[in-house]
Design a protein around this motif. Sequence first.
Motif, PDB file in Angstrom:
ATOM      1  N   GLY A 100      46.542 -33.929 -13.127  1.00 39.17           N
ATOM      2  CA  GLY A 100      47.299 -33.553 -13.094  1.00 39.17           C
ATOM      3  C   GLY A 100      48.426 -32.598 -11.898  1.00 39.17           C
ATOM      4  O   GLY A 100      49.315 -32.700 -11.456  1.00 39.17           O
ATOM      5  N   MET A 101      46.680 -31.880 -11.587  1.00 41.21           N
ATOM      6  CA  MET A 101      47.069 -31.055 -10.724  1.00 41.21           C
ATOM      7  C   MET A 101      46.362 -31.456  -9.519  1.00 41.21           C
ATOM      8  O   MET A 101      47.025 -30.663  -8.153  1.00 41.21           O
ATOM      9  N   LEU A 102      44.770 -32.090  -9.674  1.00 39.92           N
ATOM     10  CA  LEU A 102      44.552 -32.694  -8.446  1.00 39.92           C
ATOM     11  C   LEU A 102      45.644 -33.622  -7.141  1.00 39.92           C
ATOM     12  O   LEU A 102      45.514 -33.487  -6.004  1.00 39.92           O
ATOM     13  N   LYS A 103      47.132 -34.020  -7.874  1.00 34.99           N
ATOM     14  CA  LYS A 103      47.580 -34.751  -7.770  1.00 34.99           C
ATOM     15  C   LYS A 103      48.774 -34.324  -6.351  1.00 34.99           C
ATOM     16  O   LYS A 103      48.988 -34.646  -5.933  1.00 34.99           O
ATOM     17  N   HIS A 104      48.461 -32.917  -6.670  1.00 26.23           N
ATOM     18  CA  HIS A 104      48.998 -31.684  -6.301  1.00 26.23           C
ATOM     19  C   HIS A 104      48.414 -31.162  -5.014  1.00 26.23           C
ATOM     20  O   HIS A 104      48.726 -30.227  -4.352  1.00 26.23           O
ATOM     21  N   ILE A 119      40.859 -23.867  -5.261  1.00 25.68           N
ATOM     22  CA  ILE A 119      41.659 -22.999  -6.222  1.00 25.68           C
ATOM     23  C   ILE A 119      42.143 -23.833  -8.111  1.00 25.68           C
ATOM     24  O   ILE A 119      41.981 -23.093  -9.022  1.00 25.68           O
ATOM     25  N   ILE A 120      42.365 -25.417  -7.602  1.00 26.38           N
ATOM     26  CA  ILE A 120      41.877 -25.550  -9.180  1.00 26.38           C
ATOM     27  C   ILE A 120      41.217 -25.684  -9.568  1.00 26.38           C
ATOM     28  O   ILE A 120      40.886 -25.752 -10.961  1.00 26.38           O
ATOM     29  N   GLY A 121      39.617 -25.540  -8.650  1.00 28.39           N
ATOM     30  CA  GLY A 121      38.571 -25.579 -10.284  1.00 28.39           C
ATOM     31  C   GLY A 121      38.696 -24.222 -10.813  1.00 28.39           C
ATOM     32  O   GLY A 121      37.788 -23.856 -12.148  1.00 28.39           O
ATOM     33  N   TYR A 161      34.789 -19.804  -6.834  1.00 26.58           N
ATOM     34  CA  TYR A 161      35.641 -20.677  -6.765  1.00 26.58           C
ATOM     35  C   TYR A 161      36.941 -20.253  -6.123  1.00 26.58           C
ATOM     36  O   TYR A 161      37.215 -20.538  -4.754  1.00 26.58           O
ATOM     37  N   LEU A 162      37.876 -18.877  -6.363  1.00 26.01           N
ATOM     38  CA  LEU A 162      38.780 -18.645  -5.534  1.00 26.01           C
ATOM     39  C   LEU A 162      38.495 -17.691  -4.325  1.00 26.01           C
ATOM     40  O   LEU A 162      38.654 -17.755  -3.314  1.00 26.01           O
ATOM     41  N   ALA A 163      37.137 -16.421  -4.961  1.00 25.34           N
ATOM     42  CA  ALA A 163      36.680 -16.529  -2.913  1.00 25.34           C
ATOM     43  C   ALA A 163      36.153 -17.575  -2.731  1.00 25.34           C
ATOM     44  O   ALA A 163      36.540 -17.187  -1.264  1.00 25.34           O
ATOM     45  N   GLU A 175      50.235 -17.209  -2.152  1.00 29.94           N
ATOM     46  CA  GLU A 175      51.457 -18.793  -2.048  1.00 29.94           C
ATOM     47  C   GLU A 175      50.880 -19.198  -2.758  1.00 29.94           C
ATOM     48  O   GLU A 175      51.957 -19.711  -3.433  1.00 29.94           O
ATOM     49  N   ARG A 176      50.244 -20.907  -2.126  1.00 31.32           N
ATOM     50  CA  ARG A 176      49.268 -21.841  -2.282  1.00 31.32           C
ATOM     51  C   ARG A 176      48.385 -21.727  -4.148  1.00 31.32           C
ATOM     52  O   ARG A 176      48.975 -22.721  -4.986  1.00 31.32           O
TER      53      ARG A 176
END
Length: 203
Positions: A100-104, A119-121, A161-163, A175-176
């Motif tokens: 559901g997240m990866l499809k975005h 970011i999803i990770g 992951y975020l870094a 924003e993303r």
Amino acid sequence: MIQELLAPINDFLHCETPGRWVDVALENQDIMLIDHANCEKKAAASAMSLMTRYLERTELLFCAARLAREELHHFEQVVEIMQKRNIAYTQLSASRYANGMLKHSRHNNELDLLVDRLIIGAYIEARSCERFAKIAPYLDHELSRFYTSLLRSEARHFQDYLALAQQYAGQDISERVEELGRVEAELILTPDQQFRFHSGVPV
């Protein structure tokens, strides 16, 4: 100590896990453990996939290799707990959450896709950490101690992951991050037909 660890997680996530999820998890601990094992295995596979696809990114290789080792170790720990409790490792359908997240994800170029995957990770790891903390106080001593022990590594995975996402983007990604955070929160807060470790509100 735990609250200090969770502070950046709670700031990052757009919502907290609903109480209804906790109630259903406590009533379905066998399913929770089986799906938790699946999640650890998938997290390791995801890290390996990043290593395979982005060979030229050295920081990512080292980070993903460490993460894969830790996730596989957690997988082994969950399966050991299941064995002690005579819980069969049966097949479970996947939750809607990750897909559901990866499809975005953006597919217009390889860099945007990588940044979105990272970011999803981060969101997946942050939510795992938040849910371990949310349910641990209500579990038996063994499970409570185990889930509490996972908090530090899951919090570090989220930050790693975020870094990396910020580093590779080379520009402000706030924003993303917010956009994907709203997607993640919707998946967590809306009704879900099945209970899984990352499911929405079970119905």
